[in-house]
Design a protein around this motif. Structure first.
Motif, PDB file in Angstrom:
ATOM      1  N   LEU A  79       1.122  -1.556  -0.027  1.00  5.08           N
ATOM      2  CA  LEU A  79      -0.192  -0.164  -0.237  1.00  5.08           C
ATOM      3  C   LEU A  79       0.786   1.261   0.148  1.00  5.08           C
ATOM      4  N   PRO A  80       0.378   2.493  -0.807  1.00  3.02           N
ATOM      5  CA  PRO A  80       1.399   3.252  -0.893  1.00  3.02           C
ATOM      6  C   PRO A  80       0.681   3.966   0.426  1.00  3.02           C
ATOM      7  N   THR A  81       1.982   4.737   1.047  1.00  6.07           N
ATOM      8  CA  THR A  81       1.965   5.575   2.015  1.00  6.07           C
ATOM      9  C   THR A  81       0.799   7.131   2.532  1.00  6.07           C
ATOM     10  N   ASP A  82       0.299   7.518   1.107  1.00  7.51           N
ATOM     11  CA  ASP A  82      -0.423   8.253   1.250  1.00  7.51           C
ATOM     12  C   ASP A  82      -1.666   7.793   1.061  1.00  7.51           C
ATOM     13  N   LEU A  83      -2.174   6.517   0.997  1.00  7.54           N
ATOM     14  CA  LEU A  83      -3.689   5.528   0.837  1.00  7.54           C
ATOM     15  C   LEU A  83      -4.199   6.003   1.929  1.00  7.54           C
ATOM     16  N   PRO A  84      -6.153   6.557   1.747  1.00  9.48           N
ATOM     17  CA  PRO A  84      -6.649   7.693   2.865  1.00  9.48           C
ATOM     18  C   PRO A  84      -7.311   6.421   3.805  1.00  9.48           C
ATOM     19  N   LYS A  85      -7.642   6.668   5.254  1.00  4.42           N
ATOM     20  CA  LYS A  85      -8.407   5.803   6.321  1.00  4.42           C
ATOM     21  C   LYS A  85      -9.890   5.723   4.918  1.00  4.42           C
ATOM     22  N   LYS A  86     -10.529   4.387   5.260  1.00  3.24           N
ATOM     23  CA  LYS A  86     -11.677   4.526   4.695  1.00  3.24           C
ATOM     24  C   LYS A  86     -12.683   5.670   5.784  1.00  3.24           C
ATOM     25  N   GLU A  87     -12.348   5.673   6.707  1.00  6.41           N
ATOM     26  CA  GLU A  87     -13.329   6.088   8.115  1.00  6.41           C
ATOM     27  C   GLU A  87     -13.217   7.953   7.571  1.00  6.41           C
ATOM     28  N   ALA A  88     -11.722   8.603   7.114  1.00  9.19           N
ATOM     29  CA  ALA A  88     -12.771   9.600   7.178  1.00  9.19           C
ATOM     30  C   ALA A  88     -12.620   9.795   5.209  1.00  9.19           C
ATOM     31  N   ILE A  89     -12.482   8.184   4.138  1.00  7.53           N
ATOM     32  CA  ILE A  89     -14.088   8.805   3.424  1.00  7.53           C
ATOM     33  C   ILE A  89     -15.331   8.539   2.866  1.00  7.53           C
ATOM     34  N   ASP A  90     -15.360   7.835   4.747  1.00  3.97           N
ATOM     35  CA  ASP A  90     -16.587   7.460   4.681  1.00  3.97           C
ATOM     36  C   ASP A  90     -17.711   8.828   5.388  1.00  3.97           C
ATOM     37  N   LYS A  91     -17.125   9.898   6.411  1.00  2.87           N
ATOM     38  CA  LYS A  91     -16.860  10.964   6.909  1.00  2.87           C
ATOM     39  C   LYS A  91     -17.022  12.091   5.575  1.00  2.87           C
ATOM     40  N   LEU A  92     -16.267  12.290   4.929  1.00  2.00           N
ATOM     41  CA  LEU A  92     -16.532  12.334   3.559  1.00  2.00           C
ATOM     42  C   LEU A  92     -18.100  12.456   2.447  1.00  2.00           C
ATOM     43  N   LEU A  93     -18.367  11.749   2.980  1.00  4.05           N
ATOM     44  CA  LEU A  93     -19.541  10.908   1.265  1.00  4.05           C
ATOM     45  C   LEU A  93     -20.877  11.163   1.790  1.00  4.05           C
ATOM     46  N   PHE A  94     -20.410  10.859   3.325  1.00  6.61           N
ATOM     47  CA  PHE A  94     -21.211  11.601   4.029  1.00  6.61           C
ATOM     48  C   PHE A  94     -22.000  13.111   4.492  1.00  6.61           C
ATOM     49  N   LYS A  95     -20.899  13.831   4.426  1.00 10.47           N
ATOM     50  CA  LYS A  95     -20.979  15.078   4.801  1.00 10.47           C
ATOM     51  C   LYS A  95     -21.400  15.636   3.124  1.00 10.47           C
ATOM     52  N   ILE A  96     -21.013  15.003   2.372  1.00  8.17           N
ATOM     53  CA  ILE A  96     -21.543  15.482   0.803  1.00  8.17           C
ATOM     54  C   ILE A  96     -23.179  15.690   0.281  1.00  8.17           C
ATOM     55  N   GLU A  97     -23.314  14.065   0.976  1.00  7.96           N
ATOM     56  CA  GLU A  97     -24.329  13.697   1.226  1.00  7.96           C
ATOM     57  C   GLU A  97     -25.899  14.445   1.645  1.00  7.96           C
ATOM     58  N   SER A  98     -25.612  14.946   3.086  1.00  3.88           N
ATOM     59  CA  SER A  98     -26.029  15.579   3.617  1.00  3.88           C
ATOM     60  C   SER A  98     -26.024  17.411   2.939  1.00  3.88           C
ATOM     61  N   ASN A  99     -24.793  17.825   2.143  1.00  7.79           N
ATOM     62  CA  ASN A  99     -24.957  19.294   1.942  1.00  7.79           C
ATOM     63  C   ASN A  99     -24.357  19.496   3.219  1.00  7.79           C
ATOM     64  N   SER A 100     -23.229  19.699   3.592  1.00  2.56           N
ATOM     65  CA  SER A 100     -22.531  19.977   5.268  1.00  2.56           C
ATOM     66  C   SER A 100     -20.909  20.049   4.783  1.00  2.56           C
ATOM     67  N   ILE A 101     -20.582  20.212   3.802  1.00  2.94           N
ATOM     68  CA  ILE A 101     -19.043  19.808   3.720  1.00  2.94           C
ATOM     69  C   ILE A 101     -18.450  21.002   2.810  1.00  2.94           C
ATOM     70  N   ASP A 102     -17.229  21.124   3.795  1.00  4.27           N
ATOM     71  CA  ASP A 102     -16.596  22.609   3.221  1.00  4.27           C
ATOM     72  C   ASP A 102     -15.724  21.767   1.334  1.00  4.27           C
ATOM     73  N   GLY A 103     -15.882  23.325   0.795  1.00  2.84           N
ATOM     74  CA  GLY A 103     -14.819  22.996  -0.432  1.00  2.84           C
ATOM     75  C   GLY A 103     -13.977  21.933  -0.599  1.00  2.84           C
ATOM     76  N   ALA A 104     -13.129  22.927   0.930  1.00  2.00           N
ATOM     77  CA  ALA A 104     -11.201  22.873   0.466  1.00  2.00           C
ATOM     78  C   ALA A 104     -11.406  21.311   1.381  1.00  2.00           C
ATOM     79  N   GLU A 105     -12.203  20.460   2.115  1.00  2.00           N
ATOM     80  CA  GLU A 105     -12.219  19.043   2.082  1.00  2.00           C
ATOM     81  C   GLU A 105     -12.295  18.070   1.089  1.00  2.00           C
ATOM     82  N   ILE A 106     -12.506  18.538   0.274  1.00  2.00           N
ATOM     83  CA  ILE A 106     -12.311  16.874  -1.056  1.00  2.00           C
ATOM     84  C   ILE A 106     -11.482  17.863  -2.410  1.00  2.00           C
ATOM     85  N   GLU A 107     -11.215  18.731  -2.251  1.00  2.00           N
ATOM     86  CA  GLU A 107     -10.077  19.739  -3.639  1.00  2.00           C
ATOM     87  C   GLU A 107      -9.365  18.445  -3.252  1.00  2.00           C
ATOM     88  N   LYS A 108      -9.184  17.664  -2.786  1.00  2.00           N
ATOM     89  CA  LYS A 108      -7.617  17.113  -3.379  1.00  2.00           C
ATOM     90  C   LYS A 108      -8.060  15.579  -3.576  1.00  2.00           C
TER      91      LYS A 108
END
Length: 575
Positions: A135-164
């Motif tokens: 695995l590459p060292t910069d592989l995202p964590k599943k918990e972080a991805i799930d949290k961001l998905l929930f935020k998008i689906e609930s329309n409660s996310i900051d654009g900076a959080e997913i720009e990367k």
């Protein structure tokens, strides 16, 4: 003996009820190989799904797209040595992000971010299945991805959080995994793609699909015929090869395919269905019209109530077989009717399409009258080109699995005809196959097995619309209504109701669908009543938000198989 309640619903969940789960994505991995069978063209389809290049797997609901994608996924995942990184991701609930399109101009940014995160989420699951993967060292964590998905689906996310999490960053991440593990490429299997009925959302998906494709990433997407909107920059054939997986309901190979499906699902149940009832099962297979999900619904009905369907000698009761033959077409008509809620702006097309379908069915019945069984047809031809409104209606019927395109046939100076086959369940139910004696399974099979001729009723757009008592003014785009008084808004840009003056709210197809009562779902009335009686579930959204399934599983007699059926019905309704 299993008891039944007053409403006719089985109280106990039967031991093998999980065998009759209809959607492949809900079948346990351990049972998947045992319960699924080979598609007649499976070898060629799997080669394309596992190989390089972009592909579009096309076919109506329930025709086997998910099964083929999951077979390709498991085959790549279990290959030795492993040369390809397979990623299977389901976009069934992409419509959850659709409300963003009615709330702001930046919706494509959020949606493509959501798509990227869903792929990463699925890729993490794949990597977890592979032994000794680096695995590459910069592989995202599943918990972080799930949290961001929930935020998008609930329309409660900051654009900076997913720009990367851009498409380019996804490509770099996949290329890094491929390089350090010496894989040849990544095959990205996107199931239920373009499921969302938002045209703009579909176009954004195909922009994503086209952009993610590279020398090292081969995307494959399962889409529907008729209703899919490709982006202006996306060309089917050039950007992706289409693969039609809808099995033609004709011939010995088709009968063998469906009968093997029945045998697999009844294995271990102590019900001897196929050996003594081969013709009946072949007849029901034809009435499923090439859609295994419809056939499985028939099998489930027999398994749940064998005393109702079997005679004392083990044969199926003929009246029950003829009655059961309707269920396949009823499922497809339900899918067609659901378009009224999913595409409210095209409600007039859906409603008037019912009249056109009736005329076409009558044309076939009239054509077959007085002909021998070997000369009768289940097809019709319409002279090209089609009227645009008629073309839209027929595309809806292809999506629902009610009309199968056969091809283009020239008829000299009369022009070229577009030929379609109508749902055999409708042909049988409506007696469009005409006999000189009492209807029987054997007579229907004589007609269905003899379809080798090139004769069918012909018509053209103007005549078809005239007989249906329709003209182009009957097909109109319906704009959303005022939430207060119900008046249709005068234009898409209108901000205030012309009748009551109320401020008009943005319309969201997804919000409208999830706010519907569970009575709209394809589950029995007895099941609906029990859910309402023994839980707080009232609306479709209540089922979708019960992610742990705790509310459903607490209801008496609702265990794994029935929970799967209820949840899948809710997900199908909003997708």
């Amino acid at each position: 003996m299993t008891r039944k309640n007053r409403q006719g619903e089985l109280d106990e969940e039967l031991p093998f009820e999980v065998n009759f789960i209809e959607q492949a994505e809900y079948i346990d991995t351990e049972s998947f190989a045992e319960l699924t069978i080979d598609h007649p063209d499976e070898d060629g389809i799997l080669r394309k799904l596992m190989g390089g290049g972009a592909k579009l797997l096309t076919g109506p609901r329930g025709c086997g797209k998910s099964t083929l994608m999951l077979k390709a996924y498991h085959k790549m995942l279990n290959s030795e040595p492993m040369q390809v990184l397979p990623v299977y991701v389901n976009f069934k609930l992409a419509l959850k992000v659709e409300p963003l399109y009615s709330r702001g101009s930046n919706a494509p940014f959020w949606f493509k971010g959501w798509l990227t995160l869903k792929v990463i989420e699925a890729m993490l699951e794949s990597l977890n299945e592979i032994n000794n993967v680096k695995l590459p060292t910069d592989l995202p964590k599943k918990e972080a991805i799930d949290k961001l998905l929930f935020k998008i689906e609930s329309n409660s996310i900051d654009g900076a959080e997913i720009e990367k999490f851009s498409i380019q960053s996804l490509q770099r991440l996949i290329d890094s995994i491929i390089a350090i593990n010496c894989f040849n490429r990544c095959v990205l299997l996107i199931d239920d793609a373009a499921h969302a009925f938002s045209e703009k959302q579909q176009e954004d998906f195909f922009d994503f699909f086209r952009a993610v494709k590279s020398k090292s990433i081969s995307p494959k997407a399962a889409v529907y015929p008729g209703i899919t909107s490709h982006s202006p920059s996306f060309q089917v054939g050039h950007d992706a090869e289409p693969i039609n997986v809808w099995v033609k309901p004709v011939g010995d190979e088709y009968e063998a395919f469906m009968l093997e499906l029945a045998k697999r699902r009844f294995t271990g149940t102590q019900i001897e269905l196929c050996d003594k009832n081969e013709d009946d099962m072949s007849f029901l297979a034809y009435c499923a019209f090439g859609i295994p999900r419809a056939f499985l619904g028939m099998l489930r009905a027999i398994y749940n109530a064998p005393d109702t369907y079997f005679n004392t000698d083990g044969s199926l009761a003929k009246a029950k077989v003829l009655s059961l033959s309707r269920s396949g077409k009823e499922m497809s008509h339900g899918v067609y009717s659901s378009l009224e809620a999913k595409l409210p702006s095209l409600k007039s097309y859906v409603e008037n399409g019912e009249k056109i379908y009736r005329v076409l069915l009558d044309n076939i019945k009239e054509f077959n009258a007085g002909k021998d069984s070997v000369e009768q047809t289940v097809q019709f031809g319409i002279r090209a080109p089609l009227d645009p409104a008629l073309e839209k209606v027929i595309s809806f019927y292809q999506y629902a699995g009610l009309m199968m395109p056969v091809g283009e046939f020239p008829r000299g100076e009369n022009g070229v005809f577009l030929v379609y086959e109508m749902h055999i369940g409708d042909i049988v139910t409506d007696n469009a196959i005409v006999g000189r004696r009492t209807k029987s399974v054997s007579f229907f099979l004589d007609v269905l097995r003899a379809r080798k001729h090139q004769l069918w009723p012909r018509t053209y757009s103007a005549k078809l619309l005239e007989v249906a008592r329709l003209d182009n003014s009957d097909f109109k785009i319906t704009l959303p209504q005022c939430q207060l008084c119900g008046t249709e808004r005068p234009s898409p840009e209108a901000r205030f109701c012309p009748n009551c003056g109320a401020r008009l709210k943005s319309s969201s197809a997804y919000e409208n669908l999830v706010d519907q009562d569970i009575s709209v779902l394809d589950i029995s009335a007895a099941m609906q009543a029990r859910i309402k009686r023994e839980s707080q579930i009232r609306k479709v959204r209540d089922i979708l938000t019960d992610t742990s399934r705790e509310q459903l599983m607490k209801i008496k007699y609702i265990k794994k198989a029935r929970t799967v059926k209820i949840v899948s019905a809710a997900e199908e309704y909003v997708s």
